[in-house]
Design an enzyme around this catalytic site. Structure first.
Site, PDB file in Angstrom:
ATOM      1  N   LYS A 175       0.847  -1.200   0.000  1.00 16.74           N
ATOM      2  CA  LYS A 175       0.000   0.000   0.000  1.00 16.74           C
ATOM      3  C   LYS A 175       0.885   1.253   0.000  1.00 16.74           C
ATOM      4  O   LYS A 175       2.068   1.182   0.336  1.00 16.74           O
ATOM      5  CB  LYS A 175      -0.872   0.011   1.262  1.00 16.74           C
ATOM      6  N   ARG A 232      -9.771 -12.368   1.866  1.00 21.11           N
ATOM      7  CA  ARG A 232     -10.572 -13.459   1.283  1.00 21.11           C
ATOM      8  C   ARG A 232      -9.834 -14.796   1.363  1.00 21.11           C
ATOM      9  O   ARG A 232     -10.453 -15.848   1.449  1.00 21.11           O
ATOM     10  CB  ARG A 232     -10.927 -13.099  -0.164  1.00 21.11           C
TER      11      ARG A 232
HETATM   12 ZN   LIG Z   1      -5.225  -6.025   2.050  1.00 21.39          ZN
END
Ligand SMILES: [Zn+2]
Length: 412
Positions: free
Chosen positions: A160, A234
């Site tokens: 990120k 997920r």
């Molecule tokens: Zn993530």
């Protein structure tokens, strides 16, 4: 608090969010902070009789659950790593007389949990699957709550940016809500089997980190080509829900997660996004949201049109979508469901709480009140029965038991 009787649960939970527990301000500046807050309820309207002691106890348990979840989410990862999260789970277990099952580190790899292991293996503190189980006599169904507990999400090698990483201590909000709700709901008495499953990992960067292009085999046996290491929630949840199905034989599996930034685009800052294979449960989630104050709104559930977003030439699927402008939050949920199988006969509910997990700088403890209300029917507690979408479970004659059980399984 002045409110009608029907609003006491939501009001108590709302007040509890206003008094957070976590602070690392130095002692000098903390001296001015209030240590104790007394909340008085004044009930107005048709039924204005005073609250009974057991009702106050329910509100107090719910408030403790909300504040426990918020404290865990507010605590940064230099304190709330996977070791410490396990300590929180053990502490709740000790209070309830439950010893958690913990599968950790290399054992995850050997047992086939390629999702949780692959996400957490680069971190200093190893990943873990932990389970708290409540199995009372006379239970008629088995429920599993599966929480995403990414104690920090750097994004992994798909890292990120400097403006999108701050706040990622909150990526364990689903697991924190499951823990807070489990503690509160078991304290109120719960008639059915209830398992709290925690998928804990730190999505870190290091020489052993999962790379884009790596292929992992998940607990379902399905293979996943990683095209985005930041789509890690997920992966851990897919292992968690399949464990709930295979090893715990759950009829109803609910996963709760800060899964997608796109959730805020889909349903906003105040409403969680709900996705499920059951119309009845979709409606129940919305109603439980209104009665608890943890609001929720449905997402599109359409595997036949959306699951092709994950097509891979090398493996059973990729972990991130081809087109990020095509129902991204729905697709993320579908990834999890695909590991149970879209033809799985049980009820699957997915709740994405990425935005409502916080309000500004503070965690909200979102999800605790929603779970308490949604499963209030199975509770021994009168307030939780009242806020449940279907009220208390009916105590019908033994001859009707079969019919009732079938009905309950489909309807809440
Ligand atoms: Zn993530």
């Amino acid at each position: 608090m002045v409110c009608e009787r029907s609003d006491i649960f939501a009001s108590a939970c709302a007040i509890s969010r206003a008094f957070p527990v976590f602070s690392r301000r130095s002692l000098a500046s903390r001296r001015t902070e209030k240590k104790r807050v007394t909340v008085e309820f004044m009930i107005v309207g048709a039924d204005s009789s005073p609250l009974e002691p057991n009702e106050l106890e329910c509100l107090s348990n719910a408030a403790d659950g909300v504040r426990l979840a918020a404290r865990i989410v507010d605590t940064p990862c230099n304190e709330m790593n996977t070791d410490h999260f396990l300590d929180e789970i053990k502490a709740v277990g000790a209070e309830l007389g439950i010893t958690p099952v913990i599968i950790r580190g290399e054992e995850l790899k050997h047992k086939g949990f390629g999702g949780i292991y692959g996400v957490g293996k680069a971190a200093e503190h190893p990943p873990a699957l932990a389970v708290l189980s409540h199995t009372p006599e006379g239970a008629t169904q088995t429920i599993a709550w599966v929480g995403k507990g990414i104690v920090y999400d750097t994004g992994g090698l798909s890292i990120k940016g400097k403006t999108t990483m701050p706040g990622m201590k909150r990526d364990c909000g689903g697991a924190a809500a499951v823990l807070g709700a489990f503690k509160a709901t078991i304290k109120r008495g719960f008639k059915d089997n209830l398992h709290a499953v925690f998928c804990l990992a730190e999505n870190s960067v290091g020489p052993t980190a999962t790379r884009p292009d790596d292929i992992h085999t998940l607990y379902s046996g399905k293979t996943v080509e990683i095209n985005n290491t930041d789509a890690e929630g997920r992966l851990v949840l897919a292992d968690g829900v399949v464990y709930a199905c295979k090893d715990l034989s759950a009829d109803i599996i609910l996963d709760m997660a800060t899964l997608t930034g796109a959730q805020g685009i889909s349903t906003g800052k105040y409403h969680a996004a709900v996705m499920t294979n059951s119309n009845q449960w979709e409606a129940a989630c919305v109603r439980a949201g209104r009665s608890s104050g943890d609001l929720a709104h449905p997402l599109v559930y359409c595997p036949e049109m959306h699951f092709s977003e994950f097509t891979s030439a090398m493996a059973d699927m990729k972990n991130s979508v081809a087109d990020r402008e095509n129902a991204q939050s729905s697709c993320a949920g579908l990834f999890i469901a695909s590991h149970l199988g879209f033809d799985w006969s049980g009820v699957w509910v997915h709740i994405d709480i990425a935005s409502p997990v916080h309000a500004g700088e503070r965690a909200t403890g979102f999800g605790v009140a929603l779970l308490l209300a949604l499963f209030g029917q199975a509770s021994d507690d009168s307030i939780l029965n009242q806020v449940s979408p279907l009220g208390a479970a009916s105590s019908s004659a033994p001859g009707e038991a079969m019919e009732r059980d079938c009905k309950r399984r489909r309807l809440v």
